[in-house]
Motif scaffolding. Sequence first.
Motif, PDB file in Angstrom:
ATOM      1  N   GLN A   1      -4.150  18.321  -9.737  1.00  0.00           N
ATOM      2  CA  GLN A   1      -4.704  18.580 -11.064  1.00  0.00           C
ATOM      3  C   GLN A   1      -4.170  17.593 -12.097  1.00  0.00           C
ATOM      4  OE1 GLN A   1      -3.469  22.664 -11.366  1.00  0.00           O
ATOM      5  NE2 GLN A   1      -5.226  23.444 -10.220  1.00  0.00           N
ATOM      6  N   LYS A   2      -2.918  17.157 -11.922  1.00  0.00           N
ATOM      7  CA  LYS A   2      -2.313  16.210 -12.850  1.00  0.00           C
ATOM      8  C   LYS A   2      -2.744  14.777 -12.578  1.00  0.00           C
ATOM      9  CE  LYS A   2       1.969  18.880 -13.464  1.00  0.00           C
ATOM     10  NZ  LYS A   2       3.425  18.885 -13.189  1.00  0.00           N
ATOM     11  N   ASN A   3      -2.985  14.457 -11.311  1.00  0.00           N
ATOM     12  CA  ASN A   3      -3.182  13.051 -10.944  1.00  0.00           C
ATOM     13  C   ASN A   3      -4.546  12.751 -10.346  1.00  0.00           C
ATOM     14  OD1 ASN A   3      -0.282  11.922 -11.274  1.00  0.00           O
ATOM     15  ND2 ASN A   3       0.004  13.824 -10.140  1.00  0.00           N
ATOM     16  N   ASP A   4      -5.416  13.724 -10.257  1.00  0.00           N
ATOM     17  CA  ASP A   4      -6.765  13.537  -9.729  1.00  0.00           C
ATOM     18  C   ASP A   4      -6.747  13.101  -8.274  1.00  0.00           C
ATOM     19  OD1 ASP A   4      -9.559  13.577  -9.882  1.00  0.00           O
ATOM     20  OD2 ASP A   4      -9.677  11.456 -10.385  1.00  0.00           O
ATOM     21  N   GLY A   5      -5.595  13.251  -7.604  1.00  0.00           N
ATOM     22  CA  GLY A   5      -5.513  12.984  -6.183  1.00  0.00           C
ATOM     23  C   GLY A   5      -5.785  11.569  -5.746  1.00  0.00           C
ATOM     24  N   LYS A   6      -5.648  10.590  -6.654  1.00  0.00           N
ATOM     25  CA  LYS A   6      -5.994   9.210  -6.321  1.00  0.00           C
ATOM     26  C   LYS A   6      -4.928   8.579  -5.423  1.00  0.00           C
ATOM     27  CE  LYS A   6      -8.557   8.433 -10.610  1.00  0.00           C
ATOM     28  NZ  LYS A   6      -8.630   7.682 -11.854  1.00  0.00           N
TER      29      LYS A   6
ATOM     30  N   THR B   1       6.869   9.756  -6.922  1.00  0.00           N
ATOM     31  CA  THR B   1       7.633  10.006  -8.147  1.00  0.00           C
ATOM     32  C   THR B   1       9.081  10.379  -7.862  1.00  0.00           C
ATOM     33  OG1 THR B   1       5.643  10.709  -9.319  1.00  0.00           O
ATOM     34  CG2 THR B   1       7.754  11.383 -10.246  1.00  0.00           C
ATOM     35  N   ASP B   2       9.300  11.234  -6.892  1.00  0.00           N
ATOM     36  CA  ASP B   2      10.651  11.711  -6.590  1.00  0.00           C
ATOM     37  C   ASP B   2      11.464  10.712  -5.778  1.00  0.00           C
ATOM     38  OD1 ASP B   2       8.772  12.245  -4.529  1.00  0.00           O
ATOM     39  OD2 ASP B   2      10.199  13.582  -3.552  1.00  0.00           O
ATOM     40  N   LEU B   3      10.837   9.591  -5.386  1.00  0.00           N
ATOM     41  CA  LEU B   3      11.550   8.607  -4.554  1.00  0.00           C
ATOM     42  C   LEU B   3      11.741   7.261  -5.229  1.00  0.00           C
ATOM     43  CD1 LEU B   3       9.908   9.080  -1.029  1.00  0.00           C
ATOM     44  CD2 LEU B   3      12.046  10.037  -1.855  1.00  0.00           C
ATOM     45  N   LEU B   4      11.232   7.108  -6.448  1.00  0.00           N
ATOM     46  CA  LEU B   4      11.252   5.786  -7.074  1.00  0.00           C
ATOM     47  C   LEU B   4      12.663   5.263  -7.304  1.00  0.00           C
ATOM     48  CD1 LEU B   4       8.270   6.077  -9.585  1.00  0.00           C
ATOM     49  CD2 LEU B   4       8.375   4.791  -7.435  1.00  0.00           C
TER      50      LEU B   4
ATOM     51  N   THR C   1      -0.969  -1.196 -12.508  1.00  0.00           N
ATOM     52  CA  THR C   1      -1.916  -0.093 -12.618  1.00  0.00           C
ATOM     53  C   THR C   1      -1.794   0.931 -11.487  1.00  0.00           C
ATOM     54  OG1 THR C   1      -3.570  -1.425 -11.445  1.00  0.00           O
ATOM     55  CG2 THR C   1      -3.597  -1.513 -13.868  1.00  0.00           C
ATOM     56  N   SER C   2      -0.893   0.722 -10.552  1.00  0.00           N
ATOM     57  CA  SER C   2      -0.758   1.651  -9.429  1.00  0.00           C
ATOM     58  C   SER C   2      -0.338   3.038  -9.909  1.00  0.00           C
ATOM     59  CB  SER C   2       0.268   1.139  -8.415  1.00  0.00           C
ATOM     60  OG  SER C   2      -0.142  -0.072  -7.829  1.00  0.00           O
ATOM     61  N   ASN C   3      -0.961   4.049  -9.347  1.00  0.00           N
ATOM     62  CA  ASN C   3      -0.570   5.432  -9.628  1.00  0.00           C
ATOM     63  C   ASN C   3       0.502   5.822  -8.617  1.00  0.00           C
ATOM     64  OD1 ASN C   3      -0.324   8.170 -10.075  1.00  0.00           O
ATOM     65  ND2 ASN C   3      -2.502   8.483 -10.443  1.00  0.00           N
ATOM     66  N   ARG C   4       1.711   6.031  -9.093  1.00  0.00           N
ATOM     67  CA  ARG C   4       2.853   6.268  -8.214  1.00  0.00           C
ATOM     68  C   ARG C   4       3.153   7.753  -8.007  1.00  0.00           C
ATOM     69  NH1 ARG C   4       3.216   1.828 -11.124  1.00  0.00           N
ATOM     70  NH2 ARG C   4       4.107  -0.096 -10.269  1.00  0.00           N
ATOM     71  N   TRP C   5       2.183   8.625  -8.252  1.00  0.00           N
ATOM     72  CA  TRP C   5       2.467  10.064  -8.234  1.00  0.00           C
ATOM     73  C   TRP C   5       2.985  10.556  -6.879  1.00  0.00           C
ATOM     74  CZ3 TRP C   5      -0.098  13.796  -5.249  1.00  0.00           C
ATOM     75  CH2 TRP C   5      -1.256  13.383  -4.605  1.00  0.00           C
TER      76      TRP C   5
ATOM     77  N   GLY D   1       0.813  -1.213   0.000  1.00  0.00           N
ATOM     78  CA  GLY D   1       0.000   0.000   0.000  1.00  0.00           C
ATOM     79  C   GLY D   1       0.840   1.253   0.000  1.00  0.00           C
ATOM     80  N   ALA D   2       2.055   1.155  -0.532  1.00  0.00           N
ATOM     81  CA  ALA D   2       3.016   2.254  -0.454  1.00  0.00           C
ATOM     82  C   ALA D   2       2.643   3.445  -1.324  1.00  0.00           C
ATOM     83  CB  ALA D   2       4.407   1.755  -0.858  1.00  0.00           C
ATOM     84  N   THR D   3       1.811   3.249  -2.333  1.00  0.00           N
ATOM     85  CA  THR D   3       1.456   4.368  -3.209  1.00  0.00           C
ATOM     86  C   THR D   3       0.251   5.145  -2.684  1.00  0.00           C
ATOM     87  OG1 THR D   3       0.047   2.962  -4.607  1.00  0.00           O
ATOM     88  CG2 THR D   3       2.370   3.191  -5.235  1.00  0.00           C
ATOM     89  N   GLY D   4      -0.355   4.697  -1.599  1.00  0.00           N
ATOM     90  CA  GLY D   4      -1.495   5.388  -1.022  1.00  0.00           C
ATOM     91  C   GLY D   4      -1.088   6.520  -0.105  1.00  0.00           C
ATOM     92  N   PHE D   5      -2.082   7.148   0.494  1.00  0.00           N
ATOM     93  CA  PHE D   5      -1.858   8.314   1.352  1.00  0.00           C
ATOM     94  C   PHE D   5      -0.957   7.992   2.542  1.00  0.00           C
ATOM     95  CE2 PHE D   5      -4.113  10.534   5.078  1.00  0.00           C
ATOM     96  CZ  PHE D   5      -3.145  11.530   5.161  1.00  0.00           C
ATOM     97  N   ILE D   6      -1.361   7.055   3.389  1.00  0.00           N
ATOM     98  CA  ILE D   6      -0.558   6.734   4.568  1.00  0.00           C
ATOM     99  C   ILE D   6       0.749   6.064   4.167  1.00  0.00           C
ATOM    100  CG2 ILE D   6      -0.485   5.492   6.755  1.00  0.00           C
ATOM    101  CD1 ILE D   6      -3.534   5.563   6.809  1.00  0.00           C
TER     102      ILE D   6
END
Length: 323
Positions: A318-323, A45-48, A38-42, A11-16
């Motif tokens: 705005q770029k990632n829809d905050g998902k 991004t700077d840590l991948l 399909t995970s959104n990694r936004w 669950g690393a790509t989520g909020f918490i």
Amino acid sequence: MLNNKKILVTGATGFIGSNLVRRLVAENHEVHIFSRQTSNRWRLTDLLNKVNDHLVDINDKEKVRLTVQEIKPDIIFHLATFSFFRGIDFSQSEEEIIKTNLFSTMNLINACGSCKYDAFINTGTSSEYGPCLAPMKENQICRPQTAYAVSKCATVKYIYCYVKNNNKPIITIRPFSPFGLFDDIKRMIPEVIINALQNKPITVKNPTAVRDYIYIDDLVDAYLKTAELAGQHQGEVFNVGSGVQHTIKEVAEKIVSIAGSQSIINIDPQPLNLNESPVWQADISKVKQALNWQPKYNFEDGLVKTIDWFKNNLSLYQKNDGK
């Protein structure tokens, strides 16, 4: 303080999860994450380039087993969960909820069985308790009202059984209502903040409903503290909240005030949920005593930091829809 650990985060790509990963990277741990194609990694991004990203669906038992054997983690933070902030119809998704929250956790726990790990931190939810008339305590009977809460409660019961039979350092955190950096735009606080920053009207549903809000930095501190002491509290559950509740209307008013917004707050005459708990507040006496943890931020200080962050990062949403 954890030192130079090999850590797996689901669950690393989520909020918490993303906030936890950021702290672990900053503390120079070897961080491994599970994500899907399909995970959104936004949020990362700077840590991948600083984490080891493994393409693993935690519902895939064999892939989970093989990858865990490859990593051999010292600590596992399990935050992967069924996401329900995107307008999902629960009545059509109960099997998927149970599969994602219970069976995938069983997959992960059993995959880690052969590892000599220091801690496995499972993530529950305050909704496991159901309606309450007093602050929620870990030892009270849970009366979950949704399939999501049922699946989380069942997971805690499975962990208790597993720990008794296998003597493993697994514990569960029950976060209450976290907020802060990188929060999901569909949740109440970021939605209100974004509207307030743009001076747009704000609609409040269930204005008298209450929540116990915990700032994300305090929640991350709790995850790290539980990892340090998991061996002393195998199979136990810990509430992580502020110990103070606020009404939804109060929250909206505080955000508008702190943001200096011209937004008008409208009350929706159609209540969102008629089964709201009269009290939604964590009793945090156990976590204070057992883990020597308590929140550093009060609600208003956390809101100030959160609003400041959103001011500077609206473009990310705005770029990632905050998902």
